[in-house]
Design a protein around this motif. Structure first.
Motif, PDB file in Angstrom:
ATOM      1  N   ASP A  12       1.514   2.700  -7.272  1.00 21.09           N
ATOM      2  CA  ASP A  12       1.700   2.346  -5.866  1.00 21.09           C
ATOM      3  C   ASP A  12       1.851   3.591  -5.003  1.00 21.09           C
ATOM      4  O   ASP A  12       1.227   3.701  -3.941  1.00 21.09           O
ATOM      5  CB  ASP A  12       2.912   1.431  -5.684  1.00 21.09           C
ATOM      6  CG  ASP A  12       3.067   0.988  -4.240  1.00 21.09           C
ATOM      7  OD1 ASP A  12       2.114   0.391  -3.687  1.00 21.09           O
ATOM      8  OD2 ASP A  12       4.131   1.285  -3.644  1.00 21.09           O
ATOM      9  N   ARG A  15      -1.458   5.362  -4.723  1.00 17.36           N
ATOM     10  CA  ARG A  15      -2.344   4.632  -3.804  1.00 17.36           C
ATOM     11  C   ARG A  15      -1.989   4.944  -2.353  1.00 17.36           C
ATOM     12  O   ARG A  15      -2.870   5.191  -1.519  1.00 17.36           O
ATOM     13  CB  ARG A  15      -2.244   3.122  -4.058  1.00 17.36           C
ATOM     14  CG  ARG A  15      -3.132   2.285  -3.139  1.00 17.36           C
ATOM     15  CD  ARG A  15      -2.837   0.789  -3.265  1.00 17.36           C
ATOM     16  NE  ARG A  15      -1.427   0.444  -3.100  1.00 17.36           N
ATOM     17  CZ  ARG A  15      -0.790   0.393  -1.922  1.00 17.36           C
ATOM     18  NH1 ARG A  15      -1.417   0.668  -0.804  1.00 17.36           N
ATOM     19  NH2 ARG A  15       0.491   0.065  -1.857  1.00 17.36           N
ATOM     20  N   ARG A  16      -0.705   4.970  -2.036  1.00 12.11           N
ATOM     21  CA  ARG A  16      -0.280   5.231  -0.658  1.00 12.11           C
ATOM     22  C   ARG A  16      -0.640   6.646  -0.208  1.00 12.11           C
ATOM     23  O   ARG A  16      -1.093   6.857   0.912  1.00 12.11           O
ATOM     24  CB  ARG A  16       1.217   4.968  -0.514  1.00 12.11           C
ATOM     25  CG  ARG A  16       1.526   3.465  -0.633  1.00 12.11           C
ATOM     26  CD  ARG A  16       2.988   3.165  -0.532  1.00 12.11           C
ATOM     27  NE  ARG A  16       3.465   3.455   0.816  1.00 12.11           N
ATOM     28  CZ  ARG A  16       4.738   3.462   1.134  1.00 12.11           C
ATOM     29  NH1 ARG A  16       5.664   3.204   0.237  1.00 12.11           N
ATOM     30  NH2 ARG A  16       5.116   3.731   2.380  1.00 12.11           N
ATOM     31  N   ARG A  18      -3.072   8.510  -1.493  1.00 10.40           N
ATOM     32  CA  ARG A  18      -4.545   8.569  -1.384  1.00 10.40           C
ATOM     33  C   ARG A  18      -5.035   7.884  -0.105  1.00 10.40           C
ATOM     34  O   ARG A  18      -6.004   8.337   0.513  1.00 10.40           O
ATOM     35  CB  ARG A  18      -5.199   7.940  -2.611  1.00 10.40           C
ATOM     36  CG  ARG A  18      -5.132   8.823  -3.843  1.00 10.40           C
ATOM     37  CD  ARG A  18      -5.995   8.243  -4.957  1.00 10.40           C
ATOM     38  NE  ARG A  18      -5.836   8.929  -6.199  1.00 10.40           N
ATOM     39  CZ  ARG A  18      -6.451  10.065  -6.537  1.00 10.40           C
ATOM     40  NH1 ARG A  18      -7.266  10.637  -5.683  1.00 10.40           N
ATOM     41  NH2 ARG A  18      -6.252  10.615  -7.722  1.00 10.40           N
ATOM     42  N   THR A  19      -4.372   6.818   0.300  1.00  8.65           N
ATOM     43  CA  THR A  19      -4.717   6.155   1.561  1.00  8.65           C
ATOM     44  C   THR A  19      -4.480   7.102   2.732  1.00  8.65           C
ATOM     45  O   THR A  19      -5.297   7.187   3.659  1.00  8.65           O
ATOM     46  CB  THR A  19      -3.909   4.849   1.724  1.00  8.65           C
ATOM     47  OG1 THR A  19      -4.246   3.963   0.647  1.00  8.65           O
ATOM     48  CG2 THR A  19      -4.185   4.174   3.059  1.00  8.65           C
ATOM     49  N   LEU A  20      -3.387   7.831   2.695  1.00  5.17           N
ATOM     50  CA  LEU A  20      -3.110   8.851   3.715  1.00  5.17           C
ATOM     51  C   LEU A  20      -4.208   9.905   3.716  1.00  5.17           C
ATOM     52  O   LEU A  20      -4.733  10.275   4.770  1.00  5.17           O
ATOM     53  CB  LEU A  20      -1.744   9.502   3.462  1.00  5.17           C
ATOM     54  CG  LEU A  20      -1.432  10.740   4.295  1.00  5.17           C
ATOM     55  CD1 LEU A  20      -1.364  10.403   5.785  1.00  5.17           C
ATOM     56  CD2 LEU A  20      -0.131  11.382   3.806  1.00  5.17           C
ATOM     57  N   TRP A  21      -4.570  10.406   2.530  1.00  4.72           N
ATOM     58  CA  TRP A  21      -5.637  11.408   2.446  1.00  4.72           C
ATOM     59  C   TRP A  21      -6.919  10.892   3.093  1.00  4.72           C
ATOM     60  O   TRP A  21      -7.559  11.604   3.855  1.00  4.72           O
ATOM     61  CB  TRP A  21      -5.909  11.777   0.989  1.00  4.72           C
ATOM     62  CG  TRP A  21      -4.866  12.603   0.311  1.00  4.72           C
ATOM     63  CD1 TRP A  21      -3.744  13.175   0.862  1.00  4.72           C
ATOM     64  CD2 TRP A  21      -4.852  12.963  -1.073  1.00  4.72           C
ATOM     65  NE1 TRP A  21      -3.045  13.855  -0.101  1.00  4.72           N
ATOM     66  CE2 TRP A  21      -3.696  13.749  -1.291  1.00  4.72           C
ATOM     67  CE3 TRP A  21      -5.693  12.694  -2.146  1.00  4.72           C
ATOM     68  CZ2 TRP A  21      -3.374  14.277  -2.542  1.00  4.72           C
ATOM     69  CZ3 TRP A  21      -5.366  13.217  -3.391  1.00  4.72           C
ATOM     70  CH2 TRP A  21      -4.224  14.000  -3.589  1.00  4.72           C
ATOM     71  N   ARG A  22      -7.293   9.645   2.781  1.00  3.41           N
ATOM     72  CA  ARG A  22      -8.531   9.079   3.344  1.00  3.41           C
ATOM     73  C   ARG A  22      -8.448   8.972   4.874  1.00  3.41           C
ATOM     74  O   ARG A  22      -9.417   9.267   5.581  1.00  3.41           O
ATOM     75  CB  ARG A  22      -8.836   7.716   2.723  1.00  3.41           C
ATOM     76  CG  ARG A  22      -9.446   7.805   1.328  1.00  3.41           C
ATOM     77  CD  ARG A  22      -9.999   6.476   0.851  1.00  3.41           C
ATOM     78  NE  ARG A  22      -8.991   5.441   0.730  1.00  3.41           N
ATOM     79  CZ  ARG A  22      -8.168   5.288  -0.324  1.00  3.41           C
ATOM     80  NH1 ARG A  22      -8.260   6.102  -1.355  1.00  3.41           N
ATOM     81  NH2 ARG A  22      -7.280   4.325  -0.353  1.00  3.41           N
ATOM     82  N   ALA A  23      -7.301   8.550   5.385  1.00  3.48           N
ATOM     83  CA  ALA A  23      -7.130   8.419   6.836  1.00  3.48           C
ATOM     84  C   ALA A  23      -7.260   9.784   7.523  1.00  3.48           C
ATOM     85  O   ALA A  23      -7.905   9.898   8.574  1.00  3.48           O
ATOM     86  CB  ALA A  23      -5.774   7.794   7.158  1.00  3.48           C
ATOM     87  N   ARG A 143       0.355  10.781  11.135  1.00  4.98           N
ATOM     88  CA  ARG A 143      -0.176   9.953  10.040  1.00  4.98           C
ATOM     89  C   ARG A 143       0.752   9.996   8.832  1.00  4.98           C
ATOM     90  O   ARG A 143       0.974   8.975   8.172  1.00  4.98           O
ATOM     91  CB  ARG A 143      -1.570  10.424   9.633  1.00  4.98           C
ATOM     92  CG  ARG A 143      -2.628  10.082  10.610  1.00  4.98           C
ATOM     93  CD  ARG A 143      -3.097   8.660  10.376  1.00  4.98           C
ATOM     94  NE  ARG A 143      -4.203   8.388  11.282  1.00  4.98           N
ATOM     95  CZ  ARG A 143      -4.346   7.256  11.917  1.00  4.98           C
ATOM     96  NH1 ARG A 143      -3.480   6.291  11.745  1.00  4.98           N
ATOM     97  NH2 ARG A 143      -5.359   7.079  12.712  1.00  4.98           N
ATOM     98  N   ILE A 147       3.379   6.615   6.810  1.00  3.79           N
ATOM     99  CA  ILE A 147       3.458   6.050   5.455  1.00  3.79           C
ATOM    100  C   ILE A 147       4.842   6.206   4.823  1.00  3.79           C
ATOM    101  O   ILE A 147       5.100   5.631   3.768  1.00  3.79           O
ATOM    102  CB  ILE A 147       2.401   6.657   4.505  1.00  3.79           C
ATOM    103  CG1 ILE A 147       2.741   8.089   4.122  1.00  3.79           C
ATOM    104  CG2 ILE A 147       1.020   6.534   5.066  1.00  3.79           C
ATOM    105  CD1 ILE A 147       2.216   8.477   2.772  1.00  3.79           C
TER     106      ILE A 147
END
Length: 172
Positions: A12, A15-16, A18-23, A143, A147
């Motif tokens: 988890d 994932r969070r 990596r979501t930040l990295w993508r954003a 950003r 998170i």
């Protein structure tokens, strides 16, 4: 070159991050996701040096389950000189004690690490970006704050040097 002794985060938390990295990447801010052909994964480094011999580190830490049982609370955002942006890990007594024990073992074995990672100087963190462009720093920090907080369980450890394709898991 940079070699490190890395602690890995649970699914988890990974994932969070990596979501930040993508954003951030979508906003034109380079992150660890795009560094060195996407070899990086979210982590907290206990030690770093120009080089680390995986076998020497493993031998020095034999019998010490590196990171096992640790819970990490990523609660704040920080920046190092050079526009390095990171998520800060609350330095609990348990984490600092574990870090000290790891370094005592490395020192006894003659494994050299950078002073900035030694007990008393180490700032526990999960790197987000190695070079945030100055005009994008406020956006990047915002950003990151969106998170937080992130609570992570350590699920493994490895000696890595991604520039040289070294990724040696340690017993967990």
């Amino acid at each position: 070159m940079v070699a490190a002794l890395e602690l890995y985060l649970d699914v988890d938390a990974t994932r969070r991050v990596r979501t930040l990295w993508r954003a951030l990447e979508a906003e034109g801010i380079p992150t660890m996701a795009s560094l060195l052909q996407q070899k990086h994964r979210p982590h907290v480094s206990l030690a770093a040096a120009r080089t680390l011999a995986p076998a020497a580190v493993a031998e020095a830490l034999d019998g010490l389950p590196v990171g096992r049982g640790l819970t990490l609370d990523l609660d704040f955002v920080g920046q190092f000189v050079g526009r390095v942006l990171w998520l800060g890990v609350t330095p609990t007594a348990e984490l600092l004690d574990h870090h000290r024990r790891v370094h005592e073992r490395l020192d006894q074995a003659g494994v050299e690490v950078w002073d900035l990672y030694r007990p008393g100087r180490w700032v526990p963190h999960c790197t987000v970006s190695m070079r945030v462009p100055n005009p994008h720093m406020a956006t990047a920090v915002r950003r990151c704050l969106e998170i937080l907080p992130v609570r992570a369980t350590v699920t493994g450890a490895a000696v890595t040097d991604h520039a040289n394709d070294i990724d040696e898991p340690l017993p967990f």
